[in-house]
Design a protein around this motif. Structure first.
Motif, PDB file in Angstrom:
ATOM      1  N   ASP A  13     -11.884  10.893 -16.056  1.00  0.00           N
ATOM      2  CA  ASP A  13     -11.624  11.512 -17.369  1.00  0.00           C
ATOM      3  C   ASP A  13     -10.798  12.797 -17.235  1.00  0.00           C
ATOM      4  N   LEU A  14      -9.784  12.748 -16.405  1.00  0.00           N
ATOM      5  CA  LEU A  14      -9.002  13.942 -16.112  1.00  0.00           C
ATOM      6  C   LEU A  14      -7.989  14.220 -17.218  1.00  0.00           C
ATOM      7  N   GLU A  15      -8.018  15.447 -17.693  1.00  0.00           N
ATOM      8  CA  GLU A  15      -7.028  15.922 -18.656  1.00  0.00           C
ATOM      9  C   GLU A  15      -6.330  17.135 -18.053  1.00  0.00           C
ATOM     10  N   ALA A  16      -5.037  17.260 -18.338  1.00  0.00           N
ATOM     11  CA  ALA A  16      -4.278  18.374 -17.766  1.00  0.00           C
ATOM     12  C   ALA A  16      -3.146  18.759 -18.706  1.00  0.00           C
ATOM     13  N   TRP A  17      -2.775  20.024 -18.606  1.00  0.00           N
ATOM     14  CA  TRP A  17      -1.738  20.589 -19.470  1.00  0.00           C
ATOM     15  C   TRP A  17      -0.717  21.362 -18.644  1.00  0.00           C
ATOM     16  N   TYR A  18       0.542  21.349 -19.107  1.00  0.00           N
ATOM     17  CA  TYR A  18       1.552  22.316 -18.688  1.00  0.00           C
ATOM     18  C   TYR A  18       1.757  23.235 -19.881  1.00  0.00           C
ATOM     19  N   GLY A  19       1.211  24.436 -19.800  1.00  0.00           N
ATOM     20  CA  GLY A  19       1.259  25.306 -20.964  1.00  0.00           C
ATOM     21  C   GLY A  19       0.518  24.665 -22.120  1.00  0.00           C
ATOM     22  N   GLU A  20       1.221  24.472 -23.244  1.00  0.00           N
ATOM     23  CA  GLU A  20       0.616  23.826 -24.410  1.00  0.00           C
ATOM     24  C   GLU A  20       0.833  22.319 -24.418  1.00  0.00           C
ATOM     25  N   SER A  21       1.563  21.806 -23.433  1.00  0.00           N
ATOM     26  CA  SER A  21       1.871  20.377 -23.383  1.00  0.00           C
ATOM     27  C   SER A  21       0.742  19.612 -22.689  1.00  0.00           C
ATOM     28  N   HIS A  22       0.091  18.734 -23.454  1.00  0.00           N
ATOM     29  CA  HIS A  22      -1.046  17.945 -22.965  1.00  0.00           C
ATOM     30  C   HIS A  22      -0.491  16.691 -22.290  1.00  0.00           C
ATOM     31  N   VAL A  23      -0.624  16.600 -20.942  1.00  0.00           N
ATOM     32  CA  VAL A  23       0.053  15.548 -20.175  1.00  0.00           C
ATOM     33  C   VAL A  23      -0.887  14.432 -19.751  1.00  0.00           C
TER      34      VAL A  23
END
Length: 237
Positions: A13-23
């Motif tokens: 269930d991995l979630e990750a962001w670059y700044g405000e960008s949800h990747v």
């Protein structure tokens, strides 16, 4: 037996962001000890971001990442590397101004299993021939070999490799494939981002298809071989 051991890597269930960008949107995958597993998908699907998240290189990450039962999310990148996880980015990250041999002598050993330089030269004869040459004078394929050799020098046993065959000539891809077969024989665990489906189908045990930051399918190598044309169409290659 693999089943008697904790997985080398378990991402849930991995979630990750670059700044405000949800990747990444719930990336889940599992790699057993000694397995070779690929992440396949279109550019921008989240494959590289997954490797970077595992290595602790992103500021904002949620979910779970376990290495042999140990939670990695609480660790810094250098601590993750010292657990025996080696990361080879797409841009390779070699020290261009140093010689081949100086590049190989730099890494810190994380275990006693690190390969000696002489052993690496046997594995990568091209590097032996260029050992005193400056790294930025190497071909793209030789730079890729050097980047992987540096990881093997550290003693890392879980390898995260991002597009190791991209842009390489067929003859060099064959050498990289030979290297993978030898690493399989030595029970290295490998998570591989790879667009070359033909290359991946001959080397990996399983393949996760990634789209929009999550896994949408998992195929065995037999499945991938049977459905290769379909997968290639899906990937747009």
């Amino acid at each position: 037996m693999r089943d008697a051991l904790p997985p080398a890597l378990h991402v849930r269930d991995l979630e990750a962001w670059y700044g405000e960008s949800h990747v990444l949107h719930g990336m889940t995958l599992r790699v057993e000890q000694g397995e070779v597993v690929t992440l396949v998908g279109r550019n921008g699907a989240g494959k590289t971001t997954t490797l970077r998240a595992i290595m602790g290189m992103l500021e904002k990450v949620k979910g779970a990442i376990d290495h042999e039962g140990k939670d990695l999310l609480a660790l810094r990148s250098n601590q993750i590397a010292r657990r025996g996880i080696g990361y080879c980015p797409e841009e390779r990250g070699i020290f261009a101004s140093l010689s081949v041999e100086e590049n190989l002598m730099l890494p810190v050993n994380v275990s006693a299993d690190g390969m000696e330089v002489a052993e690496l030269y046997t594995l990568f004869p091209n590097l032996a021939e260029r050992r005193h040459g400056q790294a930025n004078k190497l071909s793209g394929g030789e730079q890729q070999m050097l980047a992987i050799a540096r990881i093997l020098r550290t003693g890392a046993t879980l390898l995260l490799l991002d597009e190791p065959t991209e842009g390489l000539a067929p003859a060099i891809v064959q050498q990289i494939a030979r290297m993978f077969r030898l690493l399989r024989e030595r029970a290295y665990t490998i998570l591989l981002v790879e667009q070359n489906v033909r290359f991946a189908s001959k080397l990996a045990d399983r393949h996760y298809v990634v789209e929009h930051g999550k896994v949408i399918d998992m195929l065995s190598s037999d499945d991938l071989a049977i459905r290769r044309s379909h997968i290639e169409t899906y990937l747009g290659v």
